[in-house]
Design a protein around this motif. Structure first.
Motif, PDB file in Angstrom:
ATOM      1  N   ASN A 165       0.843  -1.205   0.000  1.00  0.00           N
ATOM      2  CA  ASN A 165       0.000   0.000   0.000  1.00  0.00           C
ATOM      3  C   ASN A 165       0.880   1.259   0.000  1.00  0.00           C
ATOM      4  N   LYS A 166       0.541   2.235  -0.852  1.00  0.00           N
ATOM      5  CA  LYS A 166       1.385   3.415  -0.987  1.00  0.00           C
ATOM      6  C   LYS A 166       1.141   4.461   0.098  1.00  0.00           C
ATOM      7  N   MET A 167      -0.039   4.443   0.738  1.00  0.00           N
ATOM      8  CA  MET A 167      -0.291   5.356   1.865  1.00  0.00           C
ATOM      9  C   MET A 167       0.384   4.846   3.128  1.00  0.00           C
ATOM     10  N   TRP A 169       3.140   2.997   3.197  1.00  0.00           N
ATOM     11  CA  TRP A 169       4.431   2.488   2.723  1.00  0.00           C
ATOM     12  C   TRP A 169       5.480   2.399   3.836  1.00  0.00           C
ATOM     13  N   PRO A 238      -0.017   5.226 -10.570  1.00  0.00           N
ATOM     14  CA  PRO A 238      -0.067   6.662 -10.261  1.00  0.00           C
ATOM     15  C   PRO A 238      -0.088   6.950  -8.761  1.00  0.00           C
ATOM     16  N   PHE A 239      -0.399   5.945  -7.950  1.00  0.00           N
ATOM     17  CA  PHE A 239      -0.569   6.193  -6.513  1.00  0.00           C
ATOM     18  C   PHE A 239       0.768   6.301  -5.771  1.00  0.00           C
ATOM     19  N   LYS A 241       3.384   8.176  -6.845  1.00  0.00           N
ATOM     20  CA  LYS A 241       3.684   9.604  -6.907  1.00  0.00           C
ATOM     21  C   LYS A 241       2.717  10.404  -6.036  1.00  0.00           C
ATOM     22  N   LEU A 242       1.453  10.006  -6.056  1.00  0.00           N
ATOM     23  CA  LEU A 242       0.429  10.700  -5.271  1.00  0.00           C
ATOM     24  C   LEU A 242       0.758  10.684  -3.781  1.00  0.00           C
ATOM     25  N   ASN A 243       1.515   9.678  -3.361  1.00  0.00           N
ATOM     26  CA  ASN A 243       1.911   9.561  -1.961  1.00  0.00           C
ATOM     27  C   ASN A 243       3.365   9.959  -1.725  1.00  0.00           C
ATOM     28  N   GLY A 244       3.940  10.656  -2.721  1.00  0.00           N
ATOM     29  CA  GLY A 244       5.279  11.192  -2.524  1.00  0.00           C
ATOM     30  C   GLY A 244       6.394  10.167  -2.607  1.00  0.00           C
ATOM     31  N   LEU A 245       6.083   9.007  -3.217  1.00  0.00           N
ATOM     32  CA  LEU A 245       7.113   7.972  -3.374  1.00  0.00           C
ATOM     33  C   LEU A 245       7.788   8.126  -4.736  1.00  0.00           C
TER      34      LEU A 245
END
Lengths: 247, 247
Positions: A165-167, A169, A238-239, A241-245
């Motif tokens: 999960n990117k949120m 991470w 895309p998620f 980048k959306l979470n600053g990764l």
């Protein structure tokens, strides 16, 4: 399994017999819709076990099971938890575990979902030991969302490529410093392990796994039957980048 | 509800404070990801009831509930069936009904899924009467997939615009000859009724309903948190043509 009556089958069979190309727009809706799966069943049914725990994430579990559930003539689904009986999701609805870990059948595929409950289970030695044994004994292991954090904590995927999960991470990757974490990926495959990014990504990964096991046309057939626009490209995320990764 | 730990929250809050635009690629991943919902809670929680029956379709139920489950501070989910207790899905896994129809609480939203079990329930007068009463008494009624066939059979949506599963179109539309069926649509809204196309379309419709109830930015926020690429355009439906329906 088929959510369609005889009249629809007859109509579509006629269309197919007449050779009418039912091409759809959109990149992932390309196969012509057929009543029968493009690959006939062969060999015994595969047993797919889904691990449950209090606070599991609903779609982590039921997105992949919807897709594999379309292959009822070749896949049997079993739900496995600490013990048999009701298990409550993070959102509230309860699902029933058919087996406890101690009496779980031999599996062909095991799936480990995420959800807020993972934050508790990474500190549950008995749960981690059971998941480790199940994953070691099963030839195909899939994680969804923060489920990869759980598997990482068992030590089994040290050196293995995986995503999460990117949120969440930072939390997920902290569960296994030696895992080869991939921040930009819808899903990642490495040997017998396959892992998805957050929640909805598990459904795309499940179709990727169906493609691996039964071929890409089978995965597209399942996607079309479920009116799902499969994101076939595992690297399209895309998620991150959306979470600053890093993208 | 949030599947993220404090470290991630802190990291993202820093990024947001620093004013860094986290724009993603893709048409539906446009909002900047924020820790808090874009609209603060106000008023009492809404009660969302999901109707269950043997042979319900997994994703019809749990796609929409995943999306509404992200709004735990303003939505409470209850599961309702003929009677309280386990209900088996078409794919196998069982879910627990919290209430029978007779003791169901007053709802703000009721959802009726599809699945092969609909073929039996359209001939179950008691079930249809209970669904009719529940839908009449609830200010917002949603159907997923062939759930619109069930609702059509009650007579409640005569003259109302609705859609359904595109593979099972002939069967679903035959349940209500006076319904204003729309063959080409991901989902259709008409007054207090909202209906989706097959299976996966219910998830897009649920976000459409969240947009109606809480605004489009809230729906995009939920989509981003679940790493879901929301198909925002309710008229975009490649599966109609794929099933030989007018496009």
């Amino acid at each position: 399994m088929s959510d369609q009556p005889k009249a629809d089958v007859a109509r579509r069979n006629f269309l197919l017999t007449a050779g009418i190309a039912l091409a759809a727009t959109g990149t992932t809706v390309s196969a012509q819709l057929s009543v029968q799966p493009p690959v006939p069943p062969s060999g015994p049914k595969k047993k797919l076990g889904m691990v449950l725990f209090d606070g599991f994430e609903l779609l982590d579990v039921f997105g992949p099971l919807e897709m594999f559930g379309m292959l009822k003539d070749r896949v049997e689904i079993v739900m496995i938890a600490d013990k048999a009986g009701p298990v409550r999701s993070g959102a509230g609805p309860q699902t029933i575990a058919d087996h406890g870990f101690a009496d779980a059948p031999k599996l062909d595929i095991v799936m480990i979902p995420g959800g807020l409950g993972t934050r508790r289970e990474v500190n549950n030695a008995d749960f981690l030991a059971a998941v480790r044994t199940l994953a070691q004994d099963t030839p195909q292991v899939a994680t969804i969302c923060t489920g990869s954090g759980l598997l990482a904590k068992t030590g089994l995927i040290d050196g293995v490529k995986a995503t999460s999960n990117k949120m969440a991470w930072a939390w997920a990757t902290a569960q296994g410093a030696k895992v080869a974490w991939i921040p930009h990926a819808r899903w990642v495959e490495d040997g017998k392990y396959i892992s998805s990014s957050g929640i909805s990504a598990g459904t795309d990964m499940a179709l990727g796994l169906i493609a691996k096991l039964y071929g890409k046309e089978m995965a597209r057939w399942v996607a079309n039957r479920t009116e799902y626009r499969w994101q076939e490209d595992a690297s399209d995320d895309p998620f991150a980048k959306l979470n600053g990764l890093p993208g």
